[in-house]
Design a protein around this motif. Structure first.
Motif, PDB file in Angstrom:
ATOM      1  N   SER A 166       0.740  -1.186   0.075  1.00 39.48           N
ATOM      2  CA  SER A 166      -0.003   0.022   0.076  1.00 39.48           C
ATOM      3  C   SER A 166       0.954   1.271   0.173  1.00 39.48           C
ATOM      4  O   SER A 166       1.519   1.191   0.713  1.00 39.48           O
ATOM      5  CB  SER A 166      -0.961   0.204   1.260  1.00 39.48           C
ATOM      6  OG  SER A 166      -1.622   1.154   1.384  1.00 39.48           O
ATOM      7  N   HIS A 168      -0.787   4.154   0.378  1.00 42.45           N
ATOM      8  CA  HIS A 168      -1.782   5.117   0.620  1.00 42.45           C
ATOM      9  C   HIS A 168      -1.537   5.529   2.134  1.00 42.45           C
ATOM     10  O   HIS A 168      -0.921   5.053   2.912  1.00 42.45           O
ATOM     11  CB  HIS A 168      -3.299   4.494   0.756  1.00 42.45           C
ATOM     12  CG  HIS A 168      -3.769   3.935  -0.568  1.00 42.45           C
ATOM     13  ND1 HIS A 168      -4.412   5.145  -1.528  1.00 42.45           N
ATOM     14  CD2 HIS A 168      -3.659   2.977  -1.163  1.00 42.45           C
ATOM     15  CE1 HIS A 168      -4.565   4.137  -2.462  1.00 42.45           C
ATOM     16  NE2 HIS A 168      -4.259   3.046  -2.248  1.00 42.45           N
ATOM     17  N   LYS A 170      -3.671   6.294   4.634  1.00 37.50           N
ATOM     18  CA  LYS A 170      -5.104   6.136   4.881  1.00 37.50           C
ATOM     19  C   LYS A 170      -5.784   7.086   5.969  1.00 37.50           C
ATOM     20  O   LYS A 170      -6.871   7.173   5.979  1.00 37.50           O
ATOM     21  CB  LYS A 170      -5.107   4.459   5.141  1.00 37.50           C
ATOM     22  CG  LYS A 170      -5.212   3.507   4.106  1.00 37.50           C
ATOM     23  CD  LYS A 170      -5.205   2.025   4.407  1.00 37.50           C
ATOM     24  CE  LYS A 170      -4.128   1.498   5.161  1.00 37.50           C
ATOM     25  NZ  LYS A 170      -2.868   1.198   4.657  1.00 37.50           N
ATOM     26  N   ALA A 255      -5.649   3.043  -7.865  1.00 34.08           N
ATOM     27  CA  ALA A 255      -5.747   3.132  -6.461  1.00 34.08           C
ATOM     28  C   ALA A 255      -6.711   4.182  -6.077  1.00 34.08           C
ATOM     29  O   ALA A 255      -7.450   4.403  -5.185  1.00 34.08           O
ATOM     30  CB  ALA A 255      -4.292   3.621  -6.337  1.00 34.08           C
ATOM     31  N   GLU A 256      -7.055   5.286  -7.142  1.00 32.91           N
ATOM     32  CA  GLU A 256      -7.498   6.502  -6.905  1.00 32.91           C
ATOM     33  C   GLU A 256      -9.206   6.108  -6.859  1.00 32.91           C
ATOM     34  O   GLU A 256      -9.893   6.619  -6.079  1.00 32.91           O
ATOM     35  CB  GLU A 256      -7.380   7.723  -7.689  1.00 32.91           C
ATOM     36  CG  GLU A 256      -8.533   8.806  -7.721  1.00 32.91           C
ATOM     37  CD  GLU A 256      -8.331   9.718  -6.477  1.00 32.91           C
ATOM     38  OE1 GLU A 256      -9.127  10.284  -6.061  1.00 32.91           O
ATOM     39  OE2 GLU A 256      -7.335   9.337  -5.558  1.00 32.91           O
ATOM     40  N   ARG A 259     -10.709   5.565  -3.284  1.00 31.85           N
ATOM     41  CA  ARG A 259     -10.880   6.747  -2.174  1.00 31.85           C
ATOM     42  C   ARG A 259     -12.217   7.165  -2.142  1.00 31.85           C
ATOM     43  O   ARG A 259     -12.904   7.516  -3.190  1.00 31.85           O
ATOM     44  CB  ARG A 259     -10.004   7.938  -2.597  1.00 31.85           C
ATOM     45  CG  ARG A 259      -9.829   9.252  -1.573  1.00 31.85           C
ATOM     46  CD  ARG A 259      -8.976  10.244  -2.050  1.00 31.85           C
ATOM     47  NE  ARG A 259      -9.421  10.686  -3.613  1.00 31.85           N
ATOM     48  CZ  ARG A 259     -10.284  11.524  -3.494  1.00 31.85           C
ATOM     49  NH1 ARG A 259     -10.942  12.004  -2.485  1.00 31.85           N
ATOM     50  NH2 ARG A 259     -10.594  12.257  -4.815  1.00 31.85           N
ATOM     51  N   ASP A 282      -6.854  -5.063  -2.054  1.00 30.57           N
ATOM     52  CA  ASP A 282      -6.449  -3.558  -2.741  1.00 30.57           C
ATOM     53  C   ASP A 282      -7.395  -2.521  -2.155  1.00 30.57           C
ATOM     54  O   ASP A 282      -7.297  -1.598  -1.439  1.00 30.57           O
ATOM     55  CB  ASP A 282      -6.962  -3.388  -4.067  1.00 30.57           C
ATOM     56  CG  ASP A 282      -5.795  -4.146  -4.877  1.00 30.57           C
ATOM     57  OD1 ASP A 282      -4.455  -4.610  -4.494  1.00 30.57           O
ATOM     58  OD2 ASP A 282      -5.954  -4.511  -6.184  1.00 30.57           O
ATOM     59  N   ALA A 286      -6.861   0.351   0.946  1.00 30.78           N
ATOM     60  CA  ALA A 286      -7.040   1.784   0.610  1.00 30.78           C
ATOM     61  C   ALA A 286      -8.125   2.347   1.526  1.00 30.78           C
ATOM     62  O   ALA A 286      -8.335   3.540   1.407  1.00 30.78           O
ATOM     63  CB  ALA A 286      -7.387   1.999  -0.804  1.00 30.78           C
ATOM     64  N   CYS A 288     -11.064   1.178   2.038  1.00 28.48           N
ATOM     65  CA  CYS A 288     -12.419   1.197   1.353  1.00 28.48           C
ATOM     66  C   CYS A 288     -13.237   0.022   1.748  1.00 28.48           C
ATOM     67  O   CYS A 288     -12.855  -1.108   1.461  1.00 28.48           O
ATOM     68  CB  CYS A 288     -12.106   1.065  -0.250  1.00 28.48           C
ATOM     69  SG  CYS A 288     -13.640   0.944  -1.376  1.00 28.48           S
TER      70      CYS A 288
END
Length: 360
Positions: A166, A168, A170, A255-256, A259, A282, A286, A288
């Motif tokens: 990752s 990110h 977060k 990856a976006e 979000r 994934d 992130a 999610c």
């Protein structure tokens, strides 16, 4: 030491095999192991290729089995180790034909992502285990690996499915809900038709719930006839709050997607009962939340971390109810998903697979 990775489905930017291999090669970065990846004719790994990672565009889809036979014969006769990253029964057949005797221990490693046993398959596995007892069989869960042990393989191990590291931050990222998301390749076993049903339902109710759908083809750059029909149906709905991503995305754009998302995974229960999903890993990495089919590996991950809502019923009404539940407590579910991602980044680190393949 060199590890030769055989992955005929490696082509463009899509497919679980791509992130799987990137994770493995990344775990070996800076160490005394060189990787050579034999992929499809369009194969490339720009972020991994270098002195220690060579990508060989090798396989044509129509003749890939014939090519695999000759490749296995060459690799078995040469130095280094052979890792088949998405193994199947056919690979055992071809390895047996290509070998000029018993394959020595520590030479060949086969990673089975999932297994649907049948008497014919199990008979083939037993015969292969007798002829080549030194071949190592790997899989992400005990359900996948157990039948190989029962068939006589001396070295059959559970090794975590490598997660994409990752990148990110977060904490504080994506705190507010943005959209419902279907990510990855559009396939029947991933319930793409159910997603289209949901969008038709949203349209009939005249709702404006934002939805983003990735409709990229499978790793052979094709859509099955059922998916083509679903895509045509999707175009005909005319839902104004729909965003469609028709092709594969670069890693940053992919990856976006997660979000502020709610990742919808109405995957078929029988196909994913014990099959690990890279999209789930994934999404949680992130932060999610996930809505997944009850009785699947993904739903068990959701239950474990309270990182979304498992659903028994995949009707549009049921999926919409689950979406509304996650939206109503989005901050909590997002925090739980982020915590799940941190835990899974450790539990599914590619270093476990790397250390096994590179061990003396």
């Amino acid at each position: 030491m060199r590890i030769d990775i055989v992955e005929p489905t490696l082509g463009g930017e899509s497919g679980h095999c791509r992130n799987f291999i990137l994770s493995l090669c990344g775990a070996g970065r800076g160490r005394e192991v060189a990787f050579r990846v034999y992929g499809g004719r369009g194969a490339s790994l720009p972020t991994a290729e270098g002195e220690r990672c060579e990508v060989v565009p090798y396989f044509f889809r129509r003749i890939r089995r014939l090519q695999a036979f000759f490749l296995y014969r060459k690799l078995l006769a040469g130095p280094g180790r052979v890792f088949v990253s998405t193994a199947g029964r056919t690979d055992m057949v071809l390895l047996d034909l290509a070998a000029k005797g018993e394959i020595p221990p520590g030479k060949v490693f086969l990673y089975f992502h999932w297994l649907r046993p049948s008497p014919r398959k199990l008979a083939r596995f037993r015969n292969f285990a007798v002829s080549h007892p030194g071949v190592t069989v790997l899989g992400p869960t005990e359900t996948v690996v157990g039948p190989f042990r029962e068939c006589g393989f001396r070295d059959a191990r559970v090794v975590p499915y490598p997660i994409t590291p990752s990148g990110h931050d977060k904490e504080g990222s994506g705190d507010r809900f943005r959209h419902v998301l279907f990510a990855g390749a559009a396939r029947p076993d991933k319930g793409f038709g159910r997603v289209v049903d949901l969008i038709a339902h949203l349209s009939s109710l005249r709702l404006d719930l934002p939805v983003t759908v990735q409709t990229s083809p499978d790793h052979y750059d094709r859509h099955e006839p059922r998916i083509k029909a679903d895509l045509e149906r999707l175009r005909g709905i005319g839902y104004p709050s729909l965003r469609v991503c028709p092709g594969t995305l670069d890693p940053v754009a992919y990856a976006e997607l997660f979000r502020g998302g709610i990742c919808l995974q109405p995957y078929l229960r029988d196909d994913f009962a014990d099959r690990v999903s890279g999209v789930t890993l994934d999404a949680l990495s992130a932060g999610c939340p996930v809505i997944a089919t009850e009785g699947t590996w993904m739903a068990r991950a959701v239950h474990r971390f309270d990182a979304g809502v498992p659903v028994e019923d995949l009707s549009p009404e049921s999926l919409l109810s689950a979406v509304r539940m996650v939206i109503s407590r989005y901050g909590r579910y997002r925090e739980n998903a982020a915590a799940a991602g941190r835990t899974l980044q450790e539990e599914n680190s590619a270093r476990y697979l790397y250390e096994l393949l590179s061990a003396n």
